[in-house]
Design a protein around this motif. Structure first.
Motif, PDB file in Angstrom:
ATOM      1  N   ASP A  92      14.709   9.558  55.956  1.00  8.40           N
ATOM      2  CA  ASP A  92      13.459   8.952  56.464  1.00  8.40           C
ATOM      3  C   ASP A  92      13.630   8.467  57.904  1.00  8.40           C
ATOM      4  N   GLU A  93      14.790   7.845  58.159  1.00 14.74           N
ATOM      5  CA  GLU A  93      15.053   7.326  59.519  1.00 14.74           C
ATOM      6  C   GLU A  93      15.020   8.454  60.553  1.00 14.74           C
ATOM      7  N   ASN A 109      13.601  11.430  60.290  1.00 23.07           N
ATOM      8  CA  ASN A 109      12.248  11.971  60.421  1.00 23.07           C
ATOM      9  C   ASN A 109      11.362  11.066  61.287  1.00 23.07           C
ATOM     10  N   ASP A 110      11.518   9.752  61.108  1.00 29.71           N
ATOM     11  CA  ASP A 110      10.736   8.808  61.933  1.00 29.71           C
ATOM     12  C   ASP A 110      11.100   8.960  63.412  1.00 29.71           C
ATOM     13  N   LYS A 111      12.415   9.078  63.663  1.00 32.25           N
ATOM     14  CA  LYS A 111      12.872   9.241  65.056  1.00 32.25           C
ATOM     15  C   LYS A 111      12.269  10.492  65.679  1.00 32.25           C
ATOM     16  N   ILE A 146       8.587  10.077  66.505  1.00 30.35           N
ATOM     17  CA  ILE A 146       8.385   9.255  67.707  1.00 30.35           C
ATOM     18  C   ILE A 146       8.718  10.073  68.961  1.00 30.35           C
TER      19      ILE A 146
END
Lengths: 282, 220
Positions: B60-61, B63-65, B68
Motif C-alpha cells: 500500500d505504501e 502504491n501511494d508513493k 503521488i
C-alpha cells in the motif's frame, strides 16, 4: 514539384515568389488528407539559419501540436505557414510549403488569400478596442460584407463556434476590453473564425490564461477540429498531450520527431524527444 | 541550461529501494516457508502468516508513493512506464508473499506429526524460484531484458519439475489412499511455488514493457 537540396544556398529565394503548386496530396496508404505539405523547408534571418530541412504533412481536421524549447524555431515555423514571417525584412527561405497542393509562395497565391484560409490566434489576447460585435464583424467587413443581417448571422455563428455566445450575447455592443482574458481569447478565436478559414494557427493561445480559461480553450479546440485543422504551438506539454492528434518536436531549428501524440508521449523514437518531454535536457 | 530533474530522480531511486526491500522480504518469507514445510515447524509457519500483514502494508505504501509521484511529477514515456511497472511489480511481489503464506498454511494443515517426508522435488522447484527472484531484481535494477529473458527459461524448468512432481504425487494417492489429505497439501505447496515463479516471470515481462514500450508474454 520543386526539388531543393538541404542548405542549398543557391536555392534560396526572397519570400513572395515561388512555383506553381501540384494537386491535393493524401498521405501514403490512407485516405487522410493533408492541409499542408512541407518539403525541405529552410529559413534564415539574415545569415542566421532558424529552420533546417523541415518535412511535414499536416493532416486535415486534426490538431497538430508543435513543442520544443524556446528558440527552437516553432513559432517561426508557425508564422511561415501563413507567411507572417515575411514581416521580418531579412527573412529568406528555401524549400516548399503547399497548402492543399498549392505552393503558398506561388504568384498565383496572394498573401491575403492565404491568410483568409489560414487564420491565426496569438499568445496574448489582442481584441481591437471596439465592441464585441465589431471585433468579430471586422474580417467579414474588410472582405466586403455590408448587409447587417448577414453580419449578424456571421457574428452569432462565430461566437457560437468559439463557445462564447452564451456569455456575451446580451452585451455585444460592449467594449471587448471589458471581458476577462479567457473571454477575450475566445473573442479572438471567433474573430478568426468569422472569415471562415480552413486552418487555425495558434501560437501559445493559453499561456496568458488561468487554468479554467485554459480548459475552456482546450475544450473549444476539440470542437473546432471537426470543422477546421488546427496547428498549435505550446510550451505546455501536458496540453499538447491532452488536445493534439499529432505532435512535432523541434530542437535547434530541426524537426526531430513528428508522430501520433499517443506514440510520441508514451514511447518516442528519438532520445532527444524522450529527454525533452521527460524534462531532462541540456 | 542542463535540466536533470534531480528531485524526481531521487524519488525514483527511493521507490526502487522500496521495491527491492519488498522483494527481499518476500523472498525471505518464501524461503522460511519452505524450510518450515520440510521441518514441520508450525511456529515458524504461524510467524510467516502473521508477518504477511507487513508485506501488504508495504505494498500500500509503495502504491501511494507512485500515485503521488504521478500526480505531482506528471511523468511521460519511460518515466511513466517506470511508475506503472512499479505498481505492477509490487502487486506481483505481494501475491508471491501470499503464496509463501499459503505454503505456511499447508504446513499447519500437515501438522507436526504427519506420516510423509516432503518430496525433494519441492525443494528443487523452490531453489530455482529463489534464483529467479535474484535475476528479476537484476533485470529491474539494470533495466536489462537479457535477464528478463532468462526468467522465462527458468520458469519453464519450474513448470517441468511441477509436472513431474504432480504425476508422482498422483500415483502415490492411488497407492496410498489413506494419505490423500497429506499428499494434497504437498501438491498444493508445489502449485504455490509454480505460481510464485509465474509472478517472478511477470516481473520480467514488466521489465520488457519498461525497456521496449510494448507488452510481452513470457509465461507462454
Amino acid at each position: 514539384m520543386q526539388t531543393i537540396t538541404k542548405n542549398n544556398q543557391s536555392a534560396e529565394r526572397p519570400l513572395g515568389t515561388g512555383v506553381k503548386g501540384t494537386s491535393v496530396i493524401k498521405s501514403e496508404g490512407t485516405m487522410e488528407q493533408n492541409v499542408f505539405e512541407i518539403n525541405d523547408l529552410n529559413l534564415w534571418y539574415g545569415n542566421d539559419q532558424a529552420l533546417y530541412g523541415i518535412d511535414m504533412k499536416v493532416p486535415q481536421n486534426k490538431v497538430t501540436a508543435i513543442i520544443g524549447p524556446s528558440g527552437c524555431g516553432k513559432s517561426t515555423y508557425l508564422k511561415t505557414l501563413n507567411r507572417m514571417v515575411e514581416m521580418v525584412p531579412t527573412v529568406k527561405t528555401s524549400g516548399s510549403i503547399k497548402y492543399k497542393g498549392e505552393d503558398i509562395f506561388s504568384n498565383k497565391y496572394g498573401v491575403e488569400d492565404l491568410r483568409t484560409k489560414v487564420g491565426m490566434v496569438f499568445q496574448k489576447p489582442n481584441p481591437f478596442p471596439k465592441s464585441i460585435y465589431d471585433n468579430v464583424a471586422y474580417g467579414p467587413r474588410v472582405h466586403g460584407v455590408k448587409k447587417k443581417a448577414v453580419l449578424d448571422q456571421v457574428v452569432e455563428k462565430s461566437l457560437k463556434d468559439a463557445a462564447i455566445w452564451d456569455e456575451v450575447k446580451d452585451r455585444l455592443n460592449e467594449n471587448a476590453f471589458g471581458l476577462s482574458g479567457g473571454q477575450q481569447q475566445r473573442i479572438c478565436i471567433a474573430r478568426a473564425l468569422a472569415i471562415e478559414p480552413d486552418v487555425i494557427l495558434m501560437d501559445e493561445p493559453t499561456s496568458a490564461l488561468d487554468p479554467i480559461s485554459t480548459l475552456k480553450v482546450e475544450e473549444l479546440v476539440q470542437e473546432l477540429k471537426k470543422k477546421y485543422s488546427i496547428i498549435i504551438v505550446t510550451h505546455n506539454m501536458q496540453q499538447a498531450a491532452r488536445i493534439s492528434d499529432k505532435t512535432a518536436f523541434f530542437l535547434n531549428g530541426e524537426l526531430i520527431e513528428f508522430d501520433d501524440t499517443d506514440k510520441l508521449f508514451s514511447n518516442p523514437s528519438d532520445k532527444r524527444t524522450e529527454d525533452y518531454i521527460s524534462g531532462r535536457f541540456g | 541550461m542542463m535540466v536533470t530533474r534531480e528531485h524526481f530522480s531521487e524519488e525514483l531511486a527511493n521507490l526502487k529501494a522500496d521495491i527491492f526491500e519488498l522483494a527481499e522480504t518476500t523472498k525471505q518469507a518464501f524461503m522460511t516457508a519452505i524450510d518450515a514445510l520440510y521441518a514441520s515447524d508450525i511456529k515458524k509457519a504461524e510467524q510467516i502468516i502473521k508477518e504477511d500483514v507487513k508485506i501488504d502494508k508495504k505494498e500500500d505504501e509503495i502504491n501511494d508513493k507512485v500515485m503521488i509521484l504521478i500526480a505531482k511529477q506528471q511523468p511521460v514515456a519511460t518515466d511513466l512506464r517506470r511508475l506503472i511497472i512499479a505498481i505492477k511489480i509490487t502487486t506481483d511481489l505481494e501475491r508471491m508473499a501470499d503464496h509463501a503464506k499459503n505454503i505456511a498454511k499447508a504446513t499447519q494443515h500437515l501438522g507436526e506429526k504427519h506420516p510423509l517426508s516432503i518430496h525433494p522435488g519441492i525443494r528443487e522447484m523452490a531453489d530455482v524460484a529463489f534464483d529467479m527472484v535474484d535475476i528479476a531484481k537484476k533485470a529491474f535494477d539494470l533495466e536489462d531484458i537479457t535477464f528478463a529473458n532468462k526468467l522465462s527459461e527458468m520458469d519453464d524448468i519450474v513448470d517441468r519439475k511441477y509436472g513431474e512432481l504432480i504425476r508422482e504425487l498422483l500415483e502415490s494417492t492411488a497407492n496410498n489412499p489413506d494419505q490423500i489429505q497429506y499428499l494434497m497439501q504437498m501438491a498444493y505447496s508445489a502449485r504455490y511455488i509454480e505460481r510464485f515463479a509465474d509472478h517472478i516471470t511477470n516481473i520480467g515481462e514488466e521489465v520488457f514493457f519498461l525497456v521496449k514500450g510494448r507488452s510481452y508474454d513470457l509465461n507462454e
